[in-house]
Design a protein around this motif. Structure first.
Motif, PDB file in Angstrom:
ATOM      1  N   UNK A 400       0.888  -1.262  -0.090  1.00  9.42           N
ATOM      2  CA  UNK A 400      -0.064  -0.068   0.108  1.00  9.42           C
ATOM      3  C   UNK A 400       1.024   1.340  -0.076  1.00  9.42           C
ATOM      4  N   UNK A 401       2.201   1.256  -0.043  1.00 12.81           N
ATOM      5  CA  UNK A 401       2.903   2.277  -0.035  1.00 12.81           C
ATOM      6  C   UNK A 401       2.990   3.199   1.108  1.00 12.81           C
ATOM      7  N   UNK A 402       2.580   2.866   2.398  1.00  8.67           N
ATOM      8  CA  UNK A 402       2.856   3.501   3.533  1.00  8.67           C
ATOM      9  C   UNK A 402       4.072   3.686   4.155  1.00  8.67           C
ATOM     10  N   UNK A 403       4.403   4.930   4.621  1.00 10.27           N
ATOM     11  CA  UNK A 403       5.695   4.999   5.253  1.00 10.27           C
ATOM     12  C   UNK A 403       5.651   4.372   6.730  1.00 10.27           C
ATOM     13  N   UNK A 404       6.949   4.271   7.355  1.00  6.26           N
ATOM     14  CA  UNK A 404       7.000   3.622   8.594  1.00  6.26           C
ATOM     15  C   UNK A 404       6.309   4.385   9.650  1.00  6.26           C
ATOM     16  N   UNK A 405       6.413   5.923   9.606  1.00  4.19           N
ATOM     17  CA  UNK A 405       5.598   6.790  10.225  1.00  4.19           C
ATOM     18  C   UNK A 405       4.322   6.762  10.257  1.00  4.19           C
ATOM     19  N   UNK A 406       3.590   6.402   9.064  1.00  2.00           N
ATOM     20  CA  UNK A 406       2.155   6.362   8.986  1.00  2.00           C
ATOM     21  C   UNK A 406       1.721   5.096   9.626  1.00  2.00           C
ATOM     22  N   UNK A 407       2.444   3.966   9.479  1.00  2.00           N
ATOM     23  CA  UNK A 407       2.249   2.530   9.898  1.00  2.00           C
ATOM     24  C   UNK A 407       2.149   2.855  11.616  1.00  2.00           C
ATOM     25  N   UNK A 408       3.100   3.288  12.044  1.00  2.00           N
ATOM     26  CA  UNK A 408       3.095   3.677  13.421  1.00  2.00           C
ATOM     27  C   UNK A 408       2.012   4.478  14.257  1.00  2.00           C
ATOM     28  N   UNK A 409       1.616   5.458  13.348  1.00  7.35           N
ATOM     29  CA  UNK A 409       0.559   6.236  13.684  1.00  7.35           C
ATOM     30  C   UNK A 409      -0.875   5.372  13.653  1.00  7.35           C
ATOM     31  N   UNK A 410      -0.787   4.672  12.586  1.00  9.76           N
ATOM     32  CA  UNK A 410      -2.132   3.758  12.355  1.00  9.76           C
ATOM     33  C   UNK A 410      -2.326   2.676  13.744  1.00  9.76           C
ATOM     34  N   UNK A 411      -1.138   2.305  14.090  1.00 11.59           N
ATOM     35  CA  UNK A 411      -1.061   1.443  15.221  1.00 11.59           C
ATOM     36  C   UNK A 411      -1.510   2.124  16.564  1.00 11.59           C
ATOM     37  N   UNK A 412      -0.829   3.346  16.928  1.00 12.24           N
ATOM     38  CA  UNK A 412      -1.235   4.132  18.018  1.00 12.24           C
ATOM     39  C   UNK A 412      -2.673   4.476  17.901  1.00 12.24           C
ATOM     40  N   UNK A 413      -3.308   4.871  17.054  1.00 13.16           N
ATOM     41  CA  UNK A 413      -4.583   4.973  17.057  1.00 13.16           C
ATOM     42  C   UNK A 413      -5.569   3.693  16.819  1.00 13.16           C
ATOM     43  N   UNK A 414      -5.029   2.499  17.036  1.00 11.60           N
ATOM     44  CA  UNK A 414      -5.784   1.270  17.149  1.00 11.60           C
ATOM     45  C   UNK A 414      -6.469   0.903  15.831  1.00 11.60           C
ATOM     46  N   UNK A 415      -6.019   1.545  14.767  1.00 14.36           N
ATOM     47  CA  UNK A 415      -6.419   1.031  13.511  1.00 14.36           C
ATOM     48  C   UNK A 415      -5.950   0.072  12.894  1.00 14.36           C
ATOM     49  N   UNK A 416      -4.694  -0.364  13.128  1.00 10.45           N
ATOM     50  CA  UNK A 416      -4.205  -1.574  12.765  1.00 10.45           C
ATOM     51  C   UNK A 416      -3.152  -2.219  14.090  1.00 10.45           C
TER      52      UNK A 416
END
Length: 416
Positions: A400-416
């Motif tokens: 999906x082309x997400x950055x490491x920072x984006x992935x970490x933010x999604x984890x922090x927001x309980x999205x992933x």
């Protein structure tokens, strides 16, 4: 070929398991609030090596990434965590749908539709998508919303009633959830058929798989007997229901819970059994003079055979009977199938795969051999089942082309 896999339990997860073994990239979707059945048959730390070295019980574990049952039915898959009830999570799921040939699921009918991921919504994202759902009763009709697992489907299919001693004994059922595996086979077959259809026509479709219907075909003999002869099935225990045979049953052998199945259909087989058993008096007994006589005195005959086999090693007596021309087979337990049966070992019915946390364990291979395109239960990742969210970086980053920072933010927001 890529599968976005919302399956869980066995009937659906087992189906995508086979497709993964045939080479599909299977992305298993889970969410921590409702994960798959990860806690069944927990494996010890250290994998198979630890098991083989053990001389006593190993310490129990509660790590959900150490589930042996989960490892067996999800080997070879990628694994991501994703909360599709979160708007951002749903948006991510929709992006993954566009990259997937098949969307598979095993929830109660209607769950995916409520999430906004039903067939009509999926077609808007990818017109040729194949949507495959597996449930106990199918998604439509009188029982369309009925929640069920394998044993419940087996009851409605009639197979649960077919096993056990005759009335007035109650049905014994088939023990382990047999229709989960039968459902898995039919689920995988239907998806393969839909892929061929799409290759020919360019069109996808909606697959509605029912464990109950699959179970009806397992009991096809009883259905045919009723439709052709008006004769209802009745339980017969271990005796031969159609071709006369006596003795015909499972008989206890020496040791603990050890048994052997024996069947004598002809006079020659009956005489050979008596010779192997060293019981010539059986042949002189008028109760057993003919097959008709033996059928009329099966209880007494079973008692005599059991009195003999109870002092015999099950494998030794099996080989002796087979050499004499008598149909006989050990009732093998899990340990026999896993460790000692030479034919199963030759067929390589188990394949060792390594999971990131569970270690190296043998899991059941695909039960067919293809000489040109051999299946491999470790799949494209060449491993056991994924740990929870193990492939988030690959799927969200590379696909999906997400950055490491984006992935970490999604984890922090309980999205992933």
């Amino acid at each position: 070929m890529r599968i976005l896999d919302f399956s869980w339990f066995l009937a659906s997860a087992g189906g995508t398991r086979f497709l993964s073994a045939f080479g599909a990239q299977c992305i298993k979707v889970e969410w921590a609030a409702h994960p798959d059945t990860r806690m069944g048959a927990m494996a010890p730390v250290g994998g198979r090596a630890a098991r083989e070295k053990a001389r006593g019980p190993l310490p129990g574990v509660t790590d959900p990434d150490m589930g042996g049952q989960f490892n067996n039915k999800n080997a070879g898959k990628l694994g991501i965590s994703l909360n599709v009830r979160h708007p951002e999570g749903l948006a991510i799921a929709r992006r993954l749908v566009q990259l997937s040939d098949v969307v598979a699921e095993g929830f109660s009918p209607g769950v995916m539709q409520r999430w906004g991921l039903g067939y009509e919504q999926l077609r808007e994202l990818r017109p040729d998508v194949i949507y495959a759902q597996q449930s106990g009763m199918g998604a439509h009709g009188t029982y369309g919303r009925f929640r069920a697992i394998g044993p419940v489907a087996a009851a409605l299919a009639g197979t649960a009633e077919m096993s056990g001693l005759p009335d007035p004994a109650m049905p014994a059922g088939w023990g382990y959830s047999y229709l989960d595996w039968i459902g898995a086979y039919s689920f995988a077959s239907a998806i393969l058929a839909a892929l061929v259809h799409r290759q020919v026509t360019g069109r996808g479709q909606w697959i509605d798989a029912s464990q109950t219907e699959a179970g009806i075909f397992v009991g096809g003999t009883s259905v045919l007997d009723w439709s052709a002869n008006g004769r209802a099935w009745s339980r017969i225990g271990n005796r031969s229901p159609y071709k006369p045979a006596a003795p015909h049953g499972a008989y206890r052998c020496a040791g603990g819970d050890n048994w052997i199945a024996v069947a004598c259909f002809t006079e020659a087989e009956w005489q050979a059994l008596a010779r192997v058993a060293g019981r010539p008096e059986w042949l002189a007994d008028p109760r057993f003079a003919t097959l008709a006589d033996r059928l009329a005195h099966q209880d007494e005959l079973d008692d005599l055979v059991t009195a003999w086999t109870a002092g015999e090693d099950r494998y030794d007596v099996m080989h002796r009977l087979q050499r004499a021309g008598v149909a006989a087979g050990v009732c093998q337990d899990a340990g026999d199938r896993y460790d000692t049966d030479p034919q199963l070992a030759h067929l390589e019915w188990l394949t060792e795969v390594t999971g990131s946390k569970i270690g190296r364990w043998p899991v059941a291979e695909v039960p067919v051999k293809l000489d040109t395109t051999p299946a491999y239960i470790g799949g494209r990742p060449d491993r056991g089942a994924p740990a929870y969210g193990e492939d988030n970086e690959y799927v969200y980053g590379e696909l999906l082309g997400m950055s490491t920072k984006q992935i970490a933010a999604l984890a922090e927001d309980n999205v992933i």
